[in-house]
Design a protein around this motif. Sequence first.
Motif, PDB file in Angstrom:
ATOM      1  N   UNK A 213      -8.292  18.536   0.905  1.00 39.31           N
ATOM      2  CA  UNK A 213      -8.530  19.233   2.172  1.00 39.31           C
ATOM      3  C   UNK A 213     -10.015  19.190   2.527  1.00 39.31           C
ATOM      4  N   UNK A 214     -10.317  19.592   3.739  1.00 39.19           N
ATOM      5  CA  UNK A 214     -11.695  19.517   4.244  1.00 39.19           C
ATOM      6  C   UNK A 214     -12.659  20.422   3.481  1.00 39.19           C
ATOM      7  N   UNK A 215     -12.140  21.472   2.824  1.00 39.62           N
ATOM      8  CA  UNK A 215     -13.033  22.371   2.083  1.00 39.62           C
ATOM      9  C   UNK A 215     -13.422  21.808   0.716  1.00 39.62           C
ATOM     10  N   UNK A 216     -12.862  20.640   0.378  1.00 45.06           N
ATOM     11  CA  UNK A 216     -13.189  19.934  -0.866  1.00 45.06           C
ATOM     12  C   UNK A 216     -12.723  20.649  -2.135  1.00 45.06           C
ATOM     13  N   UNK A 217     -11.919  21.695  -1.962  1.00 46.67           N
ATOM     14  CA  UNK A 217     -11.388  22.443  -3.106  1.00 46.67           C
ATOM     15  C   UNK A 217      -9.868  22.434  -3.150  1.00 46.67           C
ATOM     16  N   UNK A 218      -9.253  22.514  -1.986  1.00 43.66           N
ATOM     17  CA  UNK A 218      -7.793  22.553  -1.916  1.00 43.66           C
ATOM     18  C   UNK A 218      -7.232  21.183  -1.551  1.00 43.66           C
ATOM     19  N   UNK A 219      -5.914  21.135  -1.421  1.00 43.58           N
ATOM     20  CA  UNK A 219      -5.269  19.851  -1.161  1.00 43.58           C
ATOM     21  C   UNK A 219      -4.868  19.719   0.308  1.00 43.58           C
ATOM     22  N   UNK A 220      -4.687  18.496   0.736  1.00 39.76           N
ATOM     23  CA  UNK A 220      -4.391  18.202   2.139  1.00 39.76           C
ATOM     24  C   UNK A 220      -2.899  18.275   2.426  1.00 39.76           C
ATOM     25  N   UNK A 221      -2.575  18.195   3.715  1.00 38.54           N
ATOM     26  CA  UNK A 221      -1.176  18.170   4.121  1.00 38.54           C
ATOM     27  C   UNK A 221      -0.443  16.975   3.554  1.00 38.54           C
ATOM     28  N   UNK A 222      -1.169  15.887   3.346  1.00 37.68           N
ATOM     29  CA  UNK A 222      -0.563  14.682   2.763  1.00 37.68           C
ATOM     30  C   UNK A 222      -0.110  14.952   1.327  1.00 37.68           C
ATOM     31  N   UNK A 223      -0.927  15.676   0.585  1.00 39.78           N
ATOM     32  CA  UNK A 223      -0.536  16.055  -0.776  1.00 39.78           C
ATOM     33  C   UNK A 223       0.659  16.996  -0.745  1.00 39.78           C
ATOM     34  N   UNK A 224       0.632  17.970   0.150  1.00 37.11           N
ATOM     35  CA  UNK A 224       1.743  18.914   0.243  1.00 37.11           C
ATOM     36  C   UNK A 224       3.043  18.208   0.634  1.00 37.11           C
ATOM     37  N   UNK A 225       2.917  17.161   1.410  1.00 40.42           N
ATOM     38  CA  UNK A 225       4.095  16.357   1.758  1.00 40.42           C
ATOM     39  C   UNK A 225       4.695  15.727   0.496  1.00 40.42           C
ATOM     40  N   UNK A 226       3.838  15.274  -0.396  1.00 41.12           N
ATOM     41  CA  UNK A 226       4.317  14.692  -1.655  1.00 41.12           C
ATOM     42  C   UNK A 226       5.035  15.737  -2.502  1.00 41.12           C
ATOM     43  N   UNK A 227       4.512  16.948  -2.528  1.00 43.65           N
ATOM     44  CA  UNK A 227       5.177  18.016  -3.287  1.00 43.65           C
ATOM     45  C   UNK A 227       6.553  18.304  -2.704  1.00 43.65           C
ATOM     46  N   UNK A 228       6.605  18.413  -1.387  1.00 40.88           N
ATOM     47  CA  UNK A 228       7.878  18.709  -0.728  1.00 40.88           C
ATOM     48  C   UNK A 228       8.899  17.601  -0.991  1.00 40.88           C
ATOM     49  N   UNK A 229       8.444  16.366  -0.932  1.00 41.19           N
ATOM     50  CA  UNK A 229       9.335  15.230  -1.196  1.00 41.19           C
ATOM     51  C   UNK A 229       9.823  15.257  -2.640  1.00 41.19           C
ATOM     52  N   UNK A 230       8.931  15.630  -3.546  1.00 42.22           N
ATOM     53  CA  UNK A 230       9.264  15.659  -4.971  1.00 42.22           C
ATOM     54  C   UNK A 230      10.375  16.659  -5.283  1.00 42.22           C
ATOM     55  N   UNK A 231      10.380  17.806  -4.593  1.00 38.36           N
ATOM     56  CA  UNK A 231      11.355  18.851  -4.902  1.00 38.36           C
ATOM     57  C   UNK A 231      12.594  18.789  -4.016  1.00 38.36           C
ATOM     58  N   UNK A 232      12.561  17.965  -2.986  1.00 37.57           N
ATOM     59  CA  UNK A 232      13.596  17.974  -1.942  1.00 37.57           C
ATOM     60  C   UNK A 232      15.017  17.878  -2.494  1.00 37.57           C
ATOM     61  N   UNK A 233      15.311  16.836  -3.241  1.00 40.47           N
ATOM     62  CA  UNK A 233      16.688  16.643  -3.715  1.00 40.47           C
ATOM     63  C   UNK A 233      17.112  17.753  -4.680  1.00 40.47           C
ATOM     64  N   UNK A 234      16.184  18.206  -5.481  1.00 37.46           N
ATOM     65  CA  UNK A 234      16.503  19.302  -6.400  1.00 37.46           C
ATOM     66  C   UNK A 234      16.846  20.588  -5.674  1.00 37.46           C
ATOM     67  N   UNK A 235      16.125  20.857  -4.600  1.00 34.78           N
ATOM     68  CA  UNK A 235      16.386  22.064  -3.813  1.00 34.78           C
ATOM     69  C   UNK A 235      17.731  21.969  -3.113  1.00 34.78           C
ATOM     70  N   UNK A 236      18.067  20.769  -2.635  1.00 36.89           N
ATOM     71  CA  UNK A 236      19.378  20.565  -2.000  1.00 36.89           C
ATOM     72  C   UNK A 236      20.497  20.905  -2.982  1.00 36.89           C
ATOM     73  N   UNK A 237      20.308  20.521  -4.253  1.00 37.58           N
ATOM     74  CA  UNK A 237      21.306  20.832  -5.272  1.00 37.58           C
ATOM     75  C   UNK A 237      21.432  22.347  -5.483  1.00 37.58           C
ATOM     76  N   UNK A 238      20.299  23.048  -5.365  1.00 35.05           N
ATOM     77  CA  UNK A 238      20.326  24.495  -5.577  1.00 35.05           C
ATOM     78  C   UNK A 238      21.139  25.237  -4.537  1.00 35.05           C
ATOM     79  N   UNK A 239      21.118  24.735  -3.302  1.00 35.24           N
ATOM     80  CA  UNK A 239      21.742  25.492  -2.206  1.00 35.24           C
ATOM     81  C   UNK A 239      23.061  24.908  -1.760  1.00 35.24           C
ATOM     82  N   UNK A 240      23.628  23.984  -2.552  1.00 33.40           N
ATOM     83  CA  UNK A 240      24.943  23.430  -2.207  1.00 33.40           C
ATOM     84  C   UNK A 240      26.008  24.513  -2.322  1.00 33.40           C
TER      85      UNK A 240
END
Length: 240
Positions: A213-240
Amino acid sequence: MSSCKSMCYMLTVVSTFVACLSCQQPPNSQSSIMQQPPSSIQISFLSLGDSYTIGESVAEKERWSVQLSEMLRQKGVLVSKPDIIAKTGWTTEELADAIAKSGNTKTYDLVSLLIGVNNQYRGQSTERYRKELSELLKTSIHYAKGNPKHVFVLSIPDWGVTPAGESRDRQQVAKEINAFNAVCQEECKKAGIVFFDITPLSRTAATDKNLIASDQLHFSGKMYQQWATHVLEGVIELIK
């Protein structure tokens, strides 16, 4: 009765019988399903955490839980925009206090938790983290209508790889983050809660500044997109 009238009568009876049969299709037949209105019930979502959940230095739409809810909707899973209880700098104790003060009495179909980086940053012990995290997991289960299978936890990312981490011993930070995550994973297993390890993804920011991120300490939206993609299928399994 004449033969002509008899024939007409028989045809009328047969036609009525066939018409009745056509009305008595099985309740789960295709035509019956197609006549049902589409469901408009949305899955409610609560996201608990710290700066990584509130999305310090990124737009609201770039928060990982907001991106996840959008990905779920694209998959046909009707998830509402998440309610978020999170603030930059919070430890486990501060998150617990904030939840208690929030007065939020709602329950949810899905609950996420990402907490602990500030415990590590402030030099708190893993023993204290374990105790306070255990209570937060119980709170998360309560919010998930008492169902631990509808709760999921993300591991603590490694802030040491950011430019702001240059002034610290990055190897020591990584070692401590690993220790806190080991505790987190153990407590999740005890509670029957899914644990997603996104820490390796966070460490790729060491060689890709677009993930910072711009503050040089946190992560960007691009990184958060990777996290969301990483958990996506697992979360779908949780709420079936």
